[in-house]
Each structure stands twice: as structure tokens, then as C-alpha cells.
Scaffold this active site. Structure first.
Site: not given
Length: 284
Positions: A115, A140, A167, A190, A194, A226, A264-266
Site C-alpha cells: 500500500e 508513507d 520512497d 496526491d 496543476k 476523488d 475520513r478523507f473520502e
């Protein structure tokens, strides 16, 4: 979610630090500015916790390149610090690119899913608890999230999680054997919205070339986002790659699998009217 940030941009009058981030030392004498930059460099290289995750585990061992993440060293709570100090020596590893991991030994023979980008670790901890027969190698660069995931796994009694710091590209390229993974999960990376930053997006043809060599035939790449334009790019890039096949019968997006918890982010994205897309592709 991957805990990465868009790069900082110097404001007028700011000096640029050696790592490209903005510095607010304009107007300060050169000797003081140099001392400040040297102290910042040392802090970036020193681990925050003895025996814990390193600030720059690969160091100068590997070439510098455009990265799909920006490290965040935000505040660590006492609980996260305790988890890092107690559990990092047991369940944590730095991605230094100097060794090849023995995944069967590390996970007691369990199939292993990688993951990339787990945020604060709630979803990862839940998936580990729900499926103790699968090992999760979770990567992460966010120190509080690393500590939080270790603490959650410990409280759940889950022994099938390992937390990797650094990384993911170096991990895949230098530290994993061919055909050693049973799956890849990339949830809410992320989006780099831009146009000039699209090259930093993780899901690219070159990344999939690397991933394909580390996945066993039939292993699933599962992405979720999303951000509509990024979902479209993911679908296009995965569909075009010769070593991956869409598991969705109509060749489009897949329903959210029951094993992926709603984060929670979703939920925050859904509250804003965002549409979450899941993509599940099998390695041929």
C-alpha cells in the site's frame, strides 16, 4: 491518502533553500543565513526519534528525480511517539535501497499487498484487522501517520502490518524481488492538479512497468481517487498497459470493494460533492 503537499513556491524577496523550498532569510547577513540553512539540512537528515524512521533513508545512494510526494514532518502526538519508539524496531523499516527484503520471512509466509500512501493509517489498520491472512507493507513519509498506524495495529492485535518509511519507487526497484507481491493499493494519492505538476502523479506508464515486474500474475492493482481528471488518467494509463487487464466487465470503473473502508478523507470529499472512483486491474 498519501500525505503529500504541493511544492512551496518562493514569494518575492525570499531566498531559495538548497532543497528548493522557500526560505524567509532575505535581508539576513550571509553568515547567519548559511548557519540557518546548515541547521535545516542537519535536521532533515537526523531521525526525530532514536531508532525510529530516518529523515532521508535513501540519502545519496540513489539518483535524485522528480518525486510524486513531498515529505511532511508535522507534530507528533505523545501516543504516536510512544508507538514509534516501541514498535518501529519491530514493525518499521527505512527504505534505504541497500538490501532486498525477504517478504516471506517478514510476514511469516503470508501473501503480501503493498500500500502506497496510507495517511493516518485508519483504513490500513481496519483492512489488516479484517483480513489477518494478508500481509500489508504500508509505505508513507508522514511521521505522525507512521506512528498512528503502528499504534492502531498494536491496539487491534494485528501482526500483519509493516510500515515502510521513504520512497516507494526505491522500494519497488531496489528492495523487492520479482513476482513477490500479491497486490498494490494506491488510495487517494496526491492529484497534483496543476498541469505543470502532472508529471509528479504516481500512476504513469513507467511506474506501471516497474510494478508489473514485482506483482505475481493475477495480482490486483487497486486505485481510488476523488479527483475526476486523475481518475480519467488512471483509467487511460492502466487500460493502455499491456500487462494489466481491467476487472470491470464494461472496461470502466469498478464498484468500491467491501474490503476498502470509507475513510475520513473520502467522506470529506463526498461531502463536497466529489465522486470517488475505484479501479481494479489484474496483472496478466
Amino acid at each position: 491518502m498519501s500525505e503529500s503537499l504541493n511544492p512551496s513556491h518562493p514569494t518575492p524577496g525570499d531566498a531559495a533553500a538548497p532543497d528548493g523550498t522557500a526560505s524567509t532569510t532575505a535581508g539576513i547577513p550571509d553568515d547567519l543565513r548559511a548557519a540557518s540553512l546548515e541547521r535545516a539540512r542537519r535536521l532533515r537528515q537526523e531521525p526525530r526519534f532514536p531508532g525510529g524512521p530516518a529523515a532521508d533513508p535513501a540519502g545519496s545512494h540513489h539518483e535524485r528525480r522528480i518525486r510524486s510526494f513531498q515529505p511532511r514532518r508535522s507534530r507528533v502526538t505523545p501516543g504516536q511517539q510512544d508507538a514509534l519508539e516501541r514498535l518501529w524496531p519491530k514493525w518499521g523499516l527505512d527504505i534505504d535501497g541497500l538490501r532486498v527484503l525477504d517478504l516471506p520471512a517478514m510476514f511469516d509466509g503470508l501473501p503480501v499487498v503493498l500500500e502506497i500512501g496510507f495517511g493516518m493509517g485508519e483504513a490500513t489498520a481496519q483492512m489488516a484487522a479484517d483480513d489477518p491472512g494478508t500481509g500489508i507493507l504500508a509505505v508513507d513519509v508522514h511521521t505522525p501517520g507512521q506512528g498512528n498506524l503502528l499504534g492502531l495495529a498494536d491496539r487491534n492485535g494485528s501482526t500483519n502490518v509493516r510500515v515502510a518509511n521513504g520512497d516507494a519507487i526505491i522500494l519497488l526497484r531496489e528492495m523487492l524481488e520479482p513476482d513477490s507481491l500479491d497486490g498494490l493499493r494506491v488510495y487517494f494519492p496526491d492529484p497534483w492538479p496543476k498541469t505543470r505538476h502532472h508529471k509528479r502523479r504516481l500512476i504513469q506508464p513507467e511506474f506501471l512497468d516497474l510494478v508489473a515486474g514485482r506483482l505475481r500474475p493475477g495480482a490486483i492493482v487497486h486505485c481510488a481517487t476523488d479527483w475526476e481528471p486523475y481518475a480519467e488518467q488512471m483509467l487511460e494509463v492502466l487500460t493502455a498497459h499491456p500487462r494489466f487487464e481491467n476487472t470491470a466487465a464494461d472496461g470502466g470503473y469498478a464498484p468500491r470493494p467491501a474490503f476498502r473502508p470509507r475513510t475520513r478523507f473520502e467522506g470529506q470529499g463526498l461531502d463536497k460533492g466529489h465522486v470517488v472512483h475505484d479501479l481494479l486491474f489484474a496483472r496478466r
